[in-house]
Design a protein around this motif. Structure first.
Motif, PDB file in Angstrom:
ATOM      1  N   GLY A  14       0.104 -12.789  -7.522  1.00 43.70           N
ATOM      2  CA  GLY A  14       0.709 -12.760  -6.188  1.00 43.70           C
ATOM      3  C   GLY A  14       0.115 -13.795  -5.263  1.00 43.70           C
ATOM      4  O   GLY A  14      -0.127 -13.530  -4.086  1.00 43.70           O
ATOM      5  N   ARG A  16       1.414 -16.406  -3.818  1.00 48.31           N
ATOM      6  CA  ARG A  16       2.218 -16.755  -2.633  1.00 48.31           C
ATOM      7  C   ARG A  16       2.244 -15.627  -1.611  1.00 48.31           C
ATOM      8  O   ARG A  16       2.428 -15.864  -0.423  1.00 48.31           O
ATOM      9  N   LEU A  17       2.046 -14.389  -2.070  1.00 49.84           N
ATOM     10  CA  LEU A  17       1.981 -13.275  -1.122  1.00 49.84           C
ATOM     11  C   LEU A  17       0.642 -13.303  -0.375  1.00 49.84           C
ATOM     12  O   LEU A  17       0.550 -12.927   0.786  1.00 49.84           O
ATOM     13  N   LYS A  23      -0.394  -8.571  -6.597  1.00 54.47           N
ATOM     14  CA  LYS A  23       0.849  -8.193  -5.900  1.00 54.47           C
ATOM     15  C   LYS A  23       1.345  -6.791  -6.259  1.00 54.47           C
ATOM     16  O   LYS A  23       1.832  -6.062  -5.387  1.00 54.47           O
ATOM     17  N   ASP A 107      10.963  -7.561 -13.523  1.00 58.46           N
ATOM     18  CA  ASP A 107       9.844  -7.958 -12.645  1.00 58.46           C
ATOM     19  C   ASP A 107       9.462  -6.785 -11.747  1.00 58.46           C
ATOM     20  O   ASP A 107      10.300  -6.305 -10.965  1.00 58.46           O
ATOM     21  N   ALA A 109       7.913  -7.179  -9.220  1.00 56.97           N
ATOM     22  CA  ALA A 109       8.056  -7.754  -7.880  1.00 56.97           C
ATOM     23  C   ALA A 109       9.444  -7.487  -7.290  1.00 56.97           C
ATOM     24  O   ALA A 109       9.627  -7.596  -6.081  1.00 56.97           O
ATOM     25  N   ARG A 110      10.433  -7.135  -8.140  1.00 54.21           N
ATOM     26  CA  ARG A 110      11.751  -6.736  -7.618  1.00 54.21           C
ATOM     27  C   ARG A 110      11.719  -5.209  -7.422  1.00 54.21           C
ATOM     28  O   ARG A 110      12.438  -4.442  -8.071  1.00 54.21           O
ATOM     29  N   LYS A 211      13.263 -10.532  -4.997  1.00 60.07           N
ATOM     30  CA  LYS A 211      11.879 -10.569  -5.478  1.00 60.07           C
ATOM     31  C   LYS A 211      10.913 -10.691  -4.298  1.00 60.07           C
ATOM     32  O   LYS A 211      11.086 -11.557  -3.435  1.00 60.07           O
ATOM     33  N   THR A 213       8.062 -12.165  -2.916  1.00 58.37           N
ATOM     34  CA  THR A 213       7.288 -13.361  -3.253  1.00 58.37           C
ATOM     35  C   THR A 213       6.354 -13.746  -2.099  1.00 58.37           C
ATOM     36  O   THR A 213       5.154 -13.876  -2.282  1.00 58.37           O
ATOM     37  N   ASP A 217       9.066 -11.510   2.536  1.00 57.21           N
ATOM     38  CA  ASP A 217       9.790 -10.614   1.616  1.00 57.21           C
ATOM     39  C   ASP A 217       9.225  -9.196   1.685  1.00 57.21           C
ATOM     40  O   ASP A 217       9.949  -8.214   1.548  1.00 57.21           O
ATOM     41  N   GLN A 400      15.431 -15.345  -4.544  1.00 54.95           N
ATOM     42  CA  GLN A 400      14.797 -16.281  -5.471  1.00 54.95           C
ATOM     43  C   GLN A 400      14.620 -15.653  -6.833  1.00 54.95           C
ATOM     44  O   GLN A 400      14.629 -14.468  -6.967  1.00 54.95           O
TER      45      GLN A 400
END
Ligand code: CTP
Ligand code: MG
Length: 400
Positions: A14, A16-17, A23, A107, A109-110, A211, A213, A217, A400
């Protein structure tokens, strides 16, 4: 025994988070990204569930898995992931049961993916074909070369891929082996599967399957689930407050946020502004946050002598911190003097400004000579306030 397995990849860091934890373990509300993803997975049709966790976080993932699985805990297991998403999926594939014929790769992340999307993908996989959920591209796209726009890209030919992505197990395993041998990293499972020469089709995805990201988000995910969480206080609430002060204070009269030169002052702990005090109680009462004595009483000497606008501005902060916005306030003053109507507009503006712009209306009456206001001993004020939940609902359509 199910013949479908869902590999939930959650082994990323993670970057970018930018959180302090991987993440998957960042909280959306009191539940983590991984927990929300698994809640969706276990709300779908029963399947083997393989959670691919960051190495060293297998125990945390196990806890989330058990909480989400409930009675289906036997269907779940956790394995450690790898350096890349592709390596993590490979680790998941190694944990498949023998009977599994269809594999979905999803994912974590989704996290808010609807269970119906998981079921739809699983149902659409056929013996020779992979299936991905996808959504139309909403932005206008350009091909660029440095700062230069080279050409417009026809977005009607494009879709944005989501997960879960579903495949026949045998073909997916062979495609992964081929990618490993070739030493190629693909951006998603569909690309890897297609590179092995197999067909992939798409079915409609969902805006909720975006997602997580970047930090924005995460905000979006929080906004989406907030209305459900806050349904118990989704409605407007009213409150009432009264205050009475007798004449006999020092200096000039302060009432409704204004100084009234030549009028007798009211006595009180602060400036005796009974209008401000009644409004504070109405607001606190509407929000269920106690009353003026609790927040501003004699145990708070910093408010001794303070004017009404200070109380009102602080009350607005207390409400905001508890998730309430002010709808409007209506005040009635019972007094022989001052003659409120000559400065009504001015008083309303001062009180409204202290409340961040919420409308305030003031009415005034004498009491036909009756009672203590009628005898000119003091003023009595009644206020009614409406407060609303201050949830914001802005949403982006970023995919994305
Ligand atoms: N993933 C994984 N193993 C990796 C990298 C990614 O299991 N080595 C998973 C992530 O946990 C995520 C999904 O693949 O659920 C999609 O990846 P991405 O959104 O890029 O997540 P991260 O790699 O964690 O984020 P970032 O790229 O910002 O570091
Ligand atoms: Mg990544």
């Amino acid at each position: 025994m199910p013949t479908t397995a869902i590999i939930v990849v959650a082994a990323g860091s993670g970057t970018r988070l930018g959180g302090s934890a991987p993440k998957a373990f960042v909280g959306i509300d009191e539940r983590s990204v991984l927990r929300h993803a698994l809640d969706g997975v276990f709300a779908a049709a029963p399947a083997q569930v393989i959670v691919v966790a960051p190495a060293g976080h297998e125990g945390d993932a196990e806890t989330e898995l058990r909480a989400a699985a409930g009675e289906r805990a036997d269907l779940g297991r956790v394995v450690a992931g790898g350096q890349t998403r592709q390596q993590s999926v490979r680790a998941g594939l190694r944990a498949l049961w023998g009977d599994i014929t269809t594999v979905l790769v999803h994912d974590a992340a989704r996290a808010l993916t609807p269970p119906s999307q998981i079921d739809a993908v699983a149902a659409a996989v056929s013996s020779g074909t992979g299936v991905i959920p996808a959504v139309p591209v909403v932005n206008t796209l350009k091909r660029v070369d440095g700062a230069d726009i080279v050409e417009a890209v026809d977005r009607s030919e494009l879709v944005a891929a989501q997960t879960p992505q579903g495949f026949p197990r045998d073909l997916l395993e062979r495609a992964y082996a081929a990618a490993q041998n070739a030493g190629v990293e693909y951006t998603d499972d569909a690309a890897l599967f297609a590179a092995a020469g197999h067909a992939v089709q798409h079915i409609p995805g969902s805006s909720r399957a975006f997602k997580i990201t970047a930090p924005a988000d995460l905000d979006r995910a929080r906004q989406i689930i907030a209305p459900a969480r806050d349904h118990d206080r989704a409605a407007a609430r009213v409150g009432v407050g009264t205050d009475v002060h007798g004449y006999g204070g020092d200096g000039a009269l302060w009432l409704a946020g204004l100084e009234w030169p030549g009028e007798p002052a009211l006595s009180g702990h602060s400036d005796g502004d009974a209008v401000a005090h009644a409004v504070v109680d109405a607001l606190l009462g509407a929000a269920g946050l106690g009353d003026i004595g609790e927040h501003f009483g004699t145990s708070h000497p910093e408010y001794a002598g303070a004017h009404g606008d200070v109380f009102l501005a602080r009350t607005r902060e207390i409400l905001a911190a508890a998730g309430f916005a002010i709808g409007n306030v209506s005040v009635q003053i019972q007094a022989n003097r001052p003659r409120v109507n000559v400065r009504r507009v001015e008083a309303q503006a001062v009180l409204s400004a202290a409340l961040g712009g919420a409308p305030v209306s003031i009415t005034a009456t004498t009491t036909d000579g009756l009672g203590f206001p009628g005898r000119g001993e003091g003023v009595a004020v009644t206020a009614v306030a409406l407060v609303l939940p201050s949830s914001s609902t802005g949403q982006s359509t970023l995919e994305q």
